[in-house]
Design a protein around this motif. Sequence first.
Motif, PDB file in Angstrom:
ATOM      1  N   VAL A   1       0.856  -1.181   0.000  1.00 42.04           N
ATOM      2  CA  VAL A   1       0.000   0.000   0.000  1.00 42.04           C
ATOM      3  C   VAL A   1       0.893   1.232   0.000  1.00 42.04           C
ATOM      4  O   VAL A   1       1.828   1.331   0.800  1.00 42.04           O
ATOM      5  CB  VAL A   1      -0.925   0.036   1.233  1.00 42.04           C
ATOM      6  N   ALA A   2       0.624   2.154  -0.917  1.00 34.36           N
ATOM      7  CA  ALA A   2       1.367   3.416  -0.969  1.00 34.36           C
ATOM      8  C   ALA A   2       0.411   4.522  -1.386  1.00 34.36           C
ATOM      9  O   ALA A   2      -0.291   4.391  -2.400  1.00 34.36           O
ATOM     10  CB  ALA A   2       2.528   3.318  -1.962  1.00 34.36           C
ATOM     11  N   ASP A   3       0.367   5.588  -0.590  1.00 30.32           N
ATOM     12  CA  ASP A   3      -0.508   6.740  -0.881  1.00 30.32           C
ATOM     13  C   ASP A   3      -1.949   6.323  -1.088  1.00 30.32           C
ATOM     14  O   ASP A   3      -2.657   6.826  -1.976  1.00 30.32           O
ATOM     15  CB  ASP A   3       0.004   7.490  -2.113  1.00 30.32           C
ATOM     16  N   GLY A   4      -2.403   5.381  -0.269  1.00 26.43           N
ATOM     17  CA  GLY A   4      -3.788   4.958  -0.342  1.00 26.43           C
ATOM     18  C   GLY A   4      -4.114   4.048  -1.502  1.00 26.43           C
ATOM     19  O   GLY A   4      -5.292   3.786  -1.762  1.00 26.43           O
ATOM     20  N   LYS A   5      -3.115   3.562  -2.211  1.00 30.81           N
ATOM     21  CA  LYS A   5      -3.321   2.667  -3.346  1.00 30.81           C
ATOM     22  C   LYS A   5      -2.797   1.271  -3.000  1.00 30.81           C
ATOM     23  O   LYS A   5      -1.685   1.124  -2.482  1.00 30.81           O
ATOM     24  CB  LYS A   5      -2.586   3.178  -4.588  1.00 30.81           C
ATOM     25  N   LEU A   6      -3.591   0.267  -3.312  1.00 33.05           N
ATOM     26  CA  LEU A   6      -3.188  -1.125  -3.117  1.00 33.05           C
ATOM     27  C   LEU A   6      -2.503  -1.633  -4.381  1.00 33.05           C
ATOM     28  O   LEU A   6      -2.977  -1.386  -5.490  1.00 33.05           O
ATOM     29  CB  LEU A   6      -4.419  -1.980  -2.816  1.00 33.05           C
ATOM     30  N   ARG A   7      -1.388  -2.324  -4.190  1.00 33.92           N
ATOM     31  CA  ARG A   7      -0.656  -2.886  -5.323  1.00 33.92           C
ATOM     32  C   ARG A   7      -0.334  -4.344  -5.047  1.00 33.92           C
ATOM     33  O   ARG A   7       0.132  -4.688  -3.952  1.00 33.92           O
ATOM     34  CB  ARG A   7       0.654  -2.129  -5.562  1.00 33.92           C
ATOM     35  N   LEU A   8      -0.596  -5.203  -6.037  1.00 30.99           N
ATOM     36  CA  LEU A   8      -0.208  -6.599  -5.955  1.00 30.99           C
ATOM     37  C   LEU A   8       0.899  -6.881  -6.955  1.00 30.99           C
ATOM     38  O   LEU A   8       0.914  -6.319  -8.059  1.00 30.99           O
ATOM     39  CB  LEU A   8      -1.386  -7.533  -6.270  1.00 30.99           C
ATOM     40  N   ASP A   9       1.821  -7.752  -6.568  1.00 36.87           N
ATOM     41  CA  ASP A   9       2.869  -8.212  -7.472  1.00 36.87           C
ATOM     42  C   ASP A   9       2.237  -9.194  -8.457  1.00 36.87           C
ATOM     43  O   ASP A   9       1.798 -10.281  -8.074  1.00 36.87           O
ATOM     44  CB  ASP A   9       3.978  -8.883  -6.665  1.00 36.87           C
ATOM     45  N   ARG A  10       2.191  -8.818  -9.723  1.00 38.34           N
ATOM     46  CA  ARG A  10       1.515  -9.661 -10.710  1.00 38.34           C
ATOM     47  C   ARG A  10       2.240 -10.982 -10.950  1.00 38.34           C
ATOM     48  O   ARG A  10       1.653 -11.912 -11.502  1.00 38.34           O
ATOM     49  CB  ARG A  10       1.367  -8.888 -12.028  1.00 38.34           C
ATOM     50  N   ASP A  11       3.494 -11.053 -10.549  1.00 40.12           N
ATOM     51  CA  ASP A  11       4.224 -12.313 -10.691  1.00 40.12           C
ATOM     52  C   ASP A  11       3.858 -13.305  -9.591  1.00 40.12           C
ATOM     53  O   ASP A  11       4.256 -14.467  -9.655  1.00 40.12           O
ATOM     54  CB  ASP A  11       5.733 -12.058 -10.656  1.00 40.12           C
ATOM     55  N   ALA A  12       3.113 -12.845  -8.581  1.00 37.37           N
ATOM     56  CA  ALA A  12       2.761 -13.730  -7.468  1.00 37.37           C
ATOM     57  C   ALA A  12       1.358 -14.309  -7.606  1.00 37.37           C
ATOM     58  O   ALA A  12       1.067 -15.360  -7.028  1.00 37.37           O
ATOM     59  CB  ALA A  12       2.867 -12.976  -6.141  1.00 37.37           C
ATOM     60  N   PHE A  13       0.478 -13.636  -8.368  1.00 41.87           N
ATOM     61  CA  PHE A  13      -0.920 -14.052  -8.455  1.00 41.87           C
ATOM     62  C   PHE A  13      -1.331 -14.266  -9.908  1.00 41.87           C
ATOM     63  O   PHE A  13      -0.848 -13.583 -10.815  1.00 41.87           O
ATOM     64  CB  PHE A  13      -1.827 -12.996  -7.818  1.00 41.87           C
ATOM     65  N   ASN A  14      -2.250 -15.207 -10.106  1.00 41.30           N
ATOM     66  CA  ASN A  14      -2.789 -15.497 -11.432  1.00 41.30           C
ATOM     67  C   ASN A  14      -4.299 -15.627 -11.312  1.00 41.30           C
ATOM     68  O   ASN A  14      -4.820 -16.699 -11.017  1.00 41.30           O
ATOM     69  CB  ASN A  14      -2.187 -16.793 -11.996  1.00 41.30           C
ATOM     70  N   PHE A  15      -5.008 -14.530 -11.529  1.00 46.35           N
ATOM     71  CA  PHE A  15      -6.451 -14.533 -11.327  1.00 46.35           C
ATOM     72  C   PHE A  15      -7.218 -15.116 -12.507  1.00 46.35           C
ATOM     73  O   PHE A  15      -8.439 -15.241 -12.444  1.00 46.35           O
ATOM     74  CB  PHE A  15      -6.939 -13.105 -11.046  1.00 46.35           C
ATOM     75  N   MET A  16      -6.525 -15.483 -13.569  1.00 46.41           N
ATOM     76  CA  MET A  16      -7.196 -16.107 -14.706  1.00 46.41           C
ATOM     77  C   MET A  16      -7.194 -17.628 -14.601  1.00 46.41           C
ATOM     78  O   MET A  16      -7.783 -18.308 -15.427  1.00 46.41           O
ATOM     79  CB  MET A  16      -6.507 -15.692 -16.016  1.00 46.41           C
ATOM     80  N   GLY A  17      -6.531 -18.185 -13.578  1.00 44.56           N
ATOM     81  CA  GLY A  17      -6.465 -19.629 -13.430  1.00 44.56           C
ATOM     82  C   GLY A  17      -7.513 -20.152 -12.460  1.00 44.56           C
ATOM     83  O   GLY A  17      -8.312 -19.417 -11.912  1.00 44.56           O
ATOM     84  N   ASP A  18      -7.485 -21.485 -12.222  1.00 48.96           N
ATOM     85  CA  ASP A  18      -8.384 -22.073 -11.238  1.00 48.96           C
ATOM     86  C   ASP A  18      -7.726 -22.029  -9.870  1.00 48.96           C
ATOM     87  O   ASP A  18      -6.649 -21.446  -9.695  1.00 48.96           O
ATOM     88  CB  ASP A  18      -8.761 -23.505 -11.636  1.00 48.96           C
ATOM     89  N   HIS A  19      -8.352 -22.654  -8.877  1.00 50.05           N
ATOM     90  CA  HIS A  19      -7.866 -22.522  -7.504  1.00 50.05           C
ATOM     91  C   HIS A  19      -6.471 -23.086  -7.339  1.00 50.05           C
ATOM     92  O   HIS A  19      -5.700 -22.640  -6.501  1.00 50.05           O
ATOM     93  CB  HIS A  19      -8.829 -23.224  -6.536  1.00 50.05           C
ATOM     94  N   SER A  20      -6.107 -24.079  -8.159  1.00 43.36           N
ATOM     95  CA  SER A  20      -4.805 -24.715  -8.000  1.00 43.36           C
ATOM     96  C   SER A  20      -3.664 -23.889  -8.587  1.00 43.36           C
ATOM     97  O   SER A  20      -2.501 -24.176  -8.328  1.00 43.36           O
ATOM     98  CB  SER A  20      -4.822 -26.106  -8.664  1.00 43.36           C
TER      99      SER A  20
END
Length: 605
Positions: free
Chosen positions: A224-243
């Motif tokens: 979080v910086a200046d009220g903005k949330l940021r995720l590392d895109r290399d850590a998450f894959n929201f286009m995949g399934d739970h696995s």
Amino acid sequence: MNILGISAHFHDSSAALCQDGVIVAAIAEDRLTHVKHDASFPLFAIDFCLEQGGVEPSELDAVVFYEEPHVKFGRVLTLLLANFPRSAMHFARAMGPWLTTHLWMKTIIANRLGVDPGIVSFVPHHVSHASQAFLSSGFEEAAVLTLDGVGEWTTMSIGRGSLNEAEGVELLETSEYPNSLGLAFAAVTGFLGFKPNDQECSTMALAAFGEPKYLERFREVMTVADGKLRLDRDAFNFMGDHSSALSPAFAKDLGLIPRALDAPYGFDIFADCVDAGCATDRAYANVAASLQARTNEIVLELSQHAQAVTGADRLCVAGGVAYNSVSIAHLIRYGPFREVYVPPDPGDAGGAVGAALIQAHRAGAIANKGAMQHPYLGAGSQIVNLGAVLDKLDLNEVPPPPVEPPGDYRVEASWQHLPDEADLIEQTAEELASGKIVGWVQGRSEFGPRALGNRSILADPSDVDLARRISRHIKLRQPHRPFALSIAEEDAAYVLDLPDGIPQPARWMQMVVPVLPDARERVRGALHVDGTTRPQVCGKSDNGLFHALLSGFRQKTGLSALLNTSLNLTGLPLCASAPEALVMFWSCDIDTLVINDWILRKGTA
């Protein structure tokens, strides 16, 4: 003025009716279809709300949908095309509903209700969340924080609410997809072997068995910086399934692989040694603990920024992340606000309420503070000629419960009409004090996921065997999940380590609270491994009849506290009607059922 709010096609579809600035009915579609998290167009919920308000569709002044479908479709299409051909299967599944239904919501709503399309409008997703939170709070002015998975593009908003402003709610700052705390929490929930967008409560429960050993790594990928949330895109894959929601690189950093869906854990909050899980179980629990700790930090950081931006001393919180009772408790204890308010259902079902309320405010219809005074807005408990129905019941046709007891099983039952409230309370309290599990059905059902004394399974919280029996034989859930505690306001200070006063979230089971050491054995069945419980502190003005029951139980045992969990079987929504409660009673291990002024007692031989 009659305004209908509608939420549909993602999590929990719902409808809400606002009459002259007050919500008179609100219900999720799944309470009427018995399909948990039903996301279909809420025809049954709409019919219920209109009937409850005595309104025909032709008498509606406005119908408001809780998000903007065309904007949301832009996000869906952009992401699918950007990830093509990896997204080919998602593309095929998504386009059908969008092209045949979702894009034509104005026409569909108008046709199904038989109203002029001109009265149908749309509200941005996070404006619906923010409006529900603020306009139902009773505050004249407040900061507003919304956090969920994703609306159209927005995943988080900070805003200002004011009854003196024409718009009512103004969003000042936002974070956009894929920077989403809700999606990150869901991704880790799937990694831990739970169902995303459904079993985040299991992740919260598991966290109490772990230590935040991976907290620094979560701080690196969720910032979080200046009220903005940021995720590392290399850590998450929201286009995949739970696995695959967590990237292989992040999973490697954790030293774990995705856990199989519904794989059991070895933790048992009811055991003498609650930390009995194996080393692998503890490693996953450490992941949950680290995620929960980082979530607490992020919610607190964003709330601090909201205070700095708005200068307000009150905060309203909504969106799916507001279900996180651990983070809400952390915010209340350590945040900068004098008061924090969370509506009864802060998720997508509550979006229908927000959509109706913001339209009512814009039309000048909200004259009084607090357009939603209580959560009891659902279906009533009326049943015609219950005595005659019971007299015709053939107990030989009643099947055994899902977890069949050993030996021969045969139901014996009796029922009694107790029109005198004092007799009803006396006999129900006696059932509870004698070690019975009681189903309690009174008045209108709760709006939202919490059982707040109108659709509850109740038991003596000092009896761990009863809690274990409810968990194993009725709720059929993993034993690392704790139960909630209902307690009369008069006894709360003797049991709970509350902040100053009684925060509103403590009245609706929306925050965890430490139990005082001297009281823990008295409420052991509703105690989590970390010494906390999720309470409903109930005063006479909150729910008079349920408060009377708690007080009656005090006369029997010395403490007005009951283990309280929702009246539903696993995989089904909370029972809305009395007939549903009867069906559940005969199909599970509940001993006694109280419906209005009738008490049913079950026995076996």
